[in-house]
Design an enzyme around this catalytic site. Structure first.
Site: not given
Ligand code: PLP
Length: 416
Positions: A274, A312, A342, A370
């Protein structure tokens, strides 16, 4: 969880008023709550208590050393996607034996660094990568622990840019090819098959895609066993969504209960990756209104944070709630909240009803994941300061970048 709350008409992070943070450290500034981070990790892990599991925080969602160090102390492992992230995790005191290494483009140097560190597992995404890893490990006289990242071909029902589990994307190997590739891997002398890995996407707000993917992975584990390949762990990836606006992502305990129910009596180790779910709602971006500008059809609030600080909205058209730090008792007006960069895509929020004056502070909510990790220096803007609040204590965990440093590595051509 009351992490960012109004007290005396002032938005606080834990017990610290955000206007005090702005005075001390300036804006734009990322502010994180230590208690929110600790609680999120605790709640995620609690669901798997008593089961054989490892929670590997996805470093790319927020690679701050202070945050990595906090999670390391709580017992977390880490999901990395580059040699840079490996170095960060080690610098932050992370345990190499709890690192999984994901990503489609691992270089030889990155493989060497990870083999030297002695990581828990490589999540391999193609046959070519498997061959290269076998070669690199062979030269080093090592054996690389490996999972194959399989694509279960389930629809994660999320934004196309952050959906990864479907057939036609660059990630993982096709489910139908997995058994064959596992047999190839098992025959390689410097590869040790340890697990099966699966990550279907990000900001997933329903339980069913996770469970569908897990069913397919469990079926593959059985098929592998029948072919003499014993799997020690399943890496179920990350991707649990958070509430930015009105989403209702699965609760951690519901997710854990459902996954453990599918696993049944098996004592296979479960690994999770996570990112967003642990940090997303533990951070905000603090910014100041520089100008209010009225055009014929729109009111703009031009703030000192921009798409380079929080990408984002510009990248995914993502929604972040925006709150006044000291709400005014006046009629709200419909504002476009935009940055100074810009680009017309440089916005942080559309159609926000707020009562504002120039100089007011705003909090862009749910910015812990992010946010800083995708920040850039576009428009030669130094990246923001980062602060961690712990009760009534405030710690600067990353200084604001200095403008001179932004071009310190550059050279002009010599005179002819
Ligand atoms: C980005 C990523 C995650 C984390 O994803 P979340 O949506 O932030 O939990 C886990 N494993 C891999 C391989 C990823 O690329």
């Amino acid at each position: 969880m009351n992490t960012f709350t109004l007290k005396n008409n002032t938005l606080h992070a834990e017990n610290v008023a955000l206007n005090n943070i702005a005075s001390e450290f300036g804006t734009p500034c990322y502010v994180y709550s230590k208690s929110a981070l600790t609680q999120a990790f605790g709640r995620f892990s609690a669901g798997f208590k008593g089961s054989n599991h490892l929670v590997c925080f996805a470093v790319k969602s927020n690679p701050s050393l202070a945050i990595l160090n906090l999670f390391a102390k709580l017992g977390a492992g880490f999901d990395i996607v580059s040699g840079g992230e490996l170095a960060r995790v080690l610098a932050a005191g992370g345990d190499p034996k709890k690192i999984v290494f994901s990503g489609v483009g691992k270089t030889e140097a990155e493989m060497q660094a990870a083999l030297n560190a002695g990581i828990f597992c490589f999540n391999v995404e193609s046959v070519s990568e498997l061959l290269r890893l076998n070669d690199v490990a062979n030269v080093m006289g090592k054996v690389a622990p490996v999972s194959l990242r399989v694509n279960p071909n389930v629809d994660a029902k999320t934004h196309p840019y952050i959906s990864t589990g479907l057939k036609n994307n660059k990630f993982g190997v096709a489910y139908e090819d997995a058994l064959d590739i596992y047999l190839q891997a098992a025959a390689m002398p410097n590869i040790a098959v340890h697990g099966v890995d699966c990550h279907i996407g990000s900001q997933i707000t329903e339980l069913s895609p996770f469970l569908d993917a897990f069913d397919r992975v469990l079926a593959l584990v059985d098929a592998l066993e029948q072919n003499g390949i014993h799997i020690q762990h399943i890496d179920a990836g990350g991707g649990i969504g958070i509430c930015y606006n009105d989403e209702t992502p699965p609760a951690f305990d519901a997710y854990a209960t459902a996954m453990l129910a599918k696993l049944g009596e098996s004592n296979i180790k479960l690994v999770f990756e996570p990112g967003r779910a642990l940090v997303g709602n533990a951070g905000i971006l603090l910014t100041k209104v520089e100008y209010l500008k009225q055009t014929e059809s729109k009111n703009f609030a031009i703030v000192d944070a921009a798409m380079n600080d929080l990408m984002r909205p510009a990248l995914y058209d993502a929604y972040h709630a925006i709150q006044a730090v000291q709400p005014r008792n006046a009629d709200a007006v419909n504002y476009e909240i935009v940055g100074p960069v810009c680009e017309s895509g440089d916005f942080l929020g559309h159609d926000r009803m707020l009562a504002l004056q120039e100089g007011d502070l705003l909090a862009i909510m749910s910015a812990g994941a992010y946010g800083m990790s995708m920040a850039s220096n576009y428009n030669t803007r130094p990246r923001a300061a980062e602060v961690m609040v712990d009760g009534d204590q405030t710690h600067l965990i990353r200084e604001r970048e200095k403008i001179a440093d932004l071009f310190a590595l550059e050279k002009i051509l010599p005179a002819v």
